[in-house]
Design an enzyme around this catalytic site. Structure first.
Site, PDB file in Angstrom:
ATOM      1  N   GLU A 167      -4.637  -5.419  11.069  1.00 42.92           N
ATOM      2  CA  GLU A 167      -3.616  -4.381  11.205  1.00 42.92           C
ATOM      3  C   GLU A 167      -3.802  -3.656  12.535  1.00 42.92           C
ATOM      4  O   GLU A 167      -4.568  -2.686  12.610  1.00 42.92           O
ATOM      5  CB  GLU A 167      -3.748  -3.373  10.066  1.00 42.92           C
ATOM      6  CG  GLU A 167      -3.550  -3.961   8.692  1.00 42.92           C
ATOM      7  CD  GLU A 167      -3.008  -2.920   7.730  1.00 42.92           C
ATOM      8  OE1 GLU A 167      -1.934  -3.148   7.194  1.00 42.92           O
ATOM      9  OE2 GLU A 167      -3.648  -1.868   7.557  1.00 42.92           O
ATOM     10  N   HIS A 195      -9.116   0.791   5.793  1.00 46.50           N
ATOM     11  CA  HIS A 195      -7.790   0.986   6.406  1.00 46.50           C
ATOM     12  C   HIS A 195      -7.964   1.892   7.626  1.00 46.50           C
ATOM     13  O   HIS A 195      -8.792   2.795   7.623  1.00 46.50           O
ATOM     14  CB  HIS A 195      -6.848   1.622   5.378  1.00 46.50           C
ATOM     15  CG  HIS A 195      -5.423   1.626   5.833  1.00 46.50           C
ATOM     16  ND1 HIS A 195      -4.942   2.547   6.739  1.00 46.50           N
ATOM     17  CD2 HIS A 195      -4.388   0.805   5.529  1.00 46.50           C
ATOM     18  CE1 HIS A 195      -3.661   2.289   6.971  1.00 46.50           C
ATOM     19  NE2 HIS A 195      -3.307   1.230   6.250  1.00 46.50           N
ATOM     20  N   GLU A 221      -6.411   4.336   8.635  1.00 45.35           N
ATOM     21  CA  GLU A 221      -6.285   5.779   8.355  1.00 45.35           C
ATOM     22  C   GLU A 221      -7.598   6.338   7.814  1.00 45.35           C
ATOM     23  O   GLU A 221      -7.953   7.482   8.080  1.00 45.35           O
ATOM     24  CB  GLU A 221      -5.115   6.025   7.390  1.00 45.35           C
ATOM     25  CG  GLU A 221      -3.790   5.806   8.089  1.00 45.35           C
ATOM     26  CD  GLU A 221      -2.653   5.336   7.199  1.00 45.35           C
ATOM     27  OE1 GLU A 221      -2.758   5.428   5.965  1.00 45.35           O
ATOM     28  OE2 GLU A 221      -1.643   4.861   7.763  1.00 45.35           O
ATOM     29  N   SER A 277       4.155  -2.576  10.275  1.00 46.97           N
ATOM     30  CA  SER A 277       5.621  -2.583  10.328  1.00 46.97           C
ATOM     31  C   SER A 277       6.237  -3.912   9.899  1.00 46.97           C
ATOM     32  O   SER A 277       7.210  -4.368  10.498  1.00 46.97           O
ATOM     33  CB  SER A 277       6.096  -2.175  11.731  1.00 46.97           C
ATOM     34  OG  SER A 277       5.634  -0.876  12.033  1.00 46.97           O
ATOM     35  N   ASN A 327       0.864  -1.191   0.000  1.00 46.91           N
ATOM     36  CA  ASN A 327       0.000   0.000   0.000  1.00 46.91           C
ATOM     37  C   ASN A 327       0.898   1.238   0.000  1.00 46.91           C
ATOM     38  O   ASN A 327       1.549   1.526   0.998  1.00 46.91           O
ATOM     39  CB  ASN A 327      -0.878  -0.040   1.263  1.00 46.91           C
ATOM     40  CG  ASN A 327      -1.663   1.237   1.477  1.00 46.91           C
ATOM     41  OD1 ASN A 327      -1.768   2.080   0.584  1.00 46.91           O
ATOM     42  ND2 ASN A 327      -2.225   1.385   2.674  1.00 46.91           N
ATOM     43  N   LYS A 380      -0.009   4.259  -0.078  1.00 48.85           N
ATOM     44  CA  LYS A 380      -0.673   5.426   0.547  1.00 48.85           C
ATOM     45  C   LYS A 380      -0.514   6.635  -0.398  1.00 48.85           C
ATOM     46  O   LYS A 380      -0.511   6.455  -1.613  1.00 48.85           O
ATOM     47  CB  LYS A 380      -0.107   5.691   1.934  1.00 48.85           C
ATOM     48  CG  LYS A 380      -0.130   4.431   2.802  1.00 48.85           C
ATOM     49  CD  LYS A 380       0.159   4.690   4.229  1.00 48.85           C
ATOM     50  CE  LYS A 380       0.225   3.348   4.954  1.00 48.85           C
ATOM     51  NZ  LYS A 380       0.337   3.508   6.396  1.00 48.85           N
ATOM     52  N   GLY A 432       3.140   1.850  10.883  1.00 50.05           N
ATOM     53  CA  GLY A 432       4.066   2.965  10.695  1.00 50.05           C
ATOM     54  C   GLY A 432       4.845   3.333  11.947  1.00 50.05           C
ATOM     55  O   GLY A 432       5.488   4.381  11.994  1.00 50.05           O
TER      56      GLY A 432
HETATM   57  C1  PEP Z   1      -0.351  -0.068   6.431  1.00 51.99           C
HETATM   58  O1  PEP Z   1      -0.453   1.134   6.297  1.00 51.99           O
HETATM   59  O2  PEP Z   1      -1.256  -0.803   6.042  1.00 51.99           O
HETATM   60  C2  PEP Z   1       0.848  -0.568   7.077  1.00 51.99           C
HETATM   61  C3  PEP Z   1       0.838  -1.786   7.508  1.00 51.99           C
HETATM   62  O3  PEP Z   1       1.903   0.305   7.203  1.00 51.99           O
HETATM   63  P1  PEP Z   1       3.380  -0.050   7.757  1.00 51.99           P
HETATM   64  O4  PEP Z   1       3.810  -1.302   7.065  1.00 51.99           O
HETATM   65  O5  PEP Z   1       4.198   1.132   7.382  1.00 51.99           O
HETATM   66  O6  PEP Z   1       3.244  -0.226   9.236  1.00 51.99           O
END
Ligand code: PEP
Length: 254
Positions: A170, A98, A100, A216, A9, A11, A176
């Site tokens: 997630e 997601h 966000e 992450s 992703n 973003k 992040g």
């Molecule tokens: C995400 O935004 O779906 C995500 C898992 O980000 P990151 O891998 O940067 O934690």
């Protein structure tokens, strides 16, 4: 048969030229270095989807996706993009819910259920995200939160429709932040989600469901995460922005 899926992703990152360069690198590395069975999904901003889809059209295992879609088919919804438009650009997947989007755009489970419908109506696969905040985990309410997110967003679907759903667990505290859920923590939640699906549908539907972990993920932790029986891939954010780090995660999935 349960699919293994590694999705990146992007973003709101990468100009057009940067994005095309990244896809070229990823496609070349996956072709040369990866012989496993996982599907690779590249999920750029909307404006790059058509170009990315064309670039991966000849690949045996790389697909494209979108990060969001409207719950409407068409009409006066300025700034929105429909699932039908995404499909017409050659994508196969759409991320729905997601954290966000839930956090910054106030997307609720009911609202997301309508987006899932739009995705499925257009013969796309929904990657439905769920995950608890740190506060919810620390107060030990995370299983309730996850049950609500999964059941309210998805359990109106028939078993047949559910075959085109992927769930991404997630934990918000791991996105992040550099903090990954331990393999045991992730496996525990994935088994819980599969159990919910089994209870609501049946064992076969649950067994066929792909459940990705996100938060992450890096090459260094991917091998161990992917060794867990209910972790069927990853939804990757930061590490998907560079070809080497993303393809190394793909290679961790045998
Ligand atoms: C995400 O935004 O779906 C995500 C898992 O980000 P990151 O891998 O940067 O934690």
């Amino acid at each position: 048969m349960r699919k293994k899926i590694i999705a990146g992703n992007w973003k709101m990152n990468k100009t057009f030229d940067e994005g095309m360069a990244l896809v070229t690198e990823i496609a070349g590395m996956v072709k040369d270095e990866y012989s496993g069975s996982a599907q690779v999904v590249i999920i750029p901003p909307f404006v790059h989807i058509n170009a990315v889809s064309r670039m991966v059209a000849d690949s045996r295992n790389i697909f494209s996706g979108a990060q969001n879609c409207s719950n409407h088919d068409s009409g006066a919804y300025t700034g929105e993009v429909s699932a039908g438009m995404i499909k017409s650009c050659g994508a196969e997947y759409v991320i729905i819910g997601h954290s966000e989007r839930r956090q910054y755009f106030n997307e609720t489970n009911d609202w997301l259920a309508r987006k899932v419908d739009a995705v499925l109506k257009n013969n796309l696969t929904a990657i439905y995200c769920c995950g608890e905040t740190l506060e919810e985990r620390e107060s030990n309410t995370h299983f309730d939160v996850l049950k609500k997110q999964v059941s309210e967003g998805l359990f109106h679907l028939t078993a047949e429709q559910f075959a085109n759903v992927v769930i991404a667990y997630e934990p918000v505290w791991a996105i992040g932040t550099g903090k990954t859920a331990s393999t045991a923590q992730a496996q525990e939640v994935h088994a819980f989600i599969r159990g919910l699906v089994c209870e609501h549908y049946n064992n076969q539907v649950a067994d066929n469901l792909t459940i990705q972990y996100g938060g992450s993920v890096k090459a260094e932790n991917a091998v161990e995460l992917f060794s867990a029986p209910d972790i069927d891939g990853a939804l990757v954010g930061g590490a998907a922005l560079q070809s080497r780090s993303f393809v190394d995660i793909v290679k961790a999935m045998k």
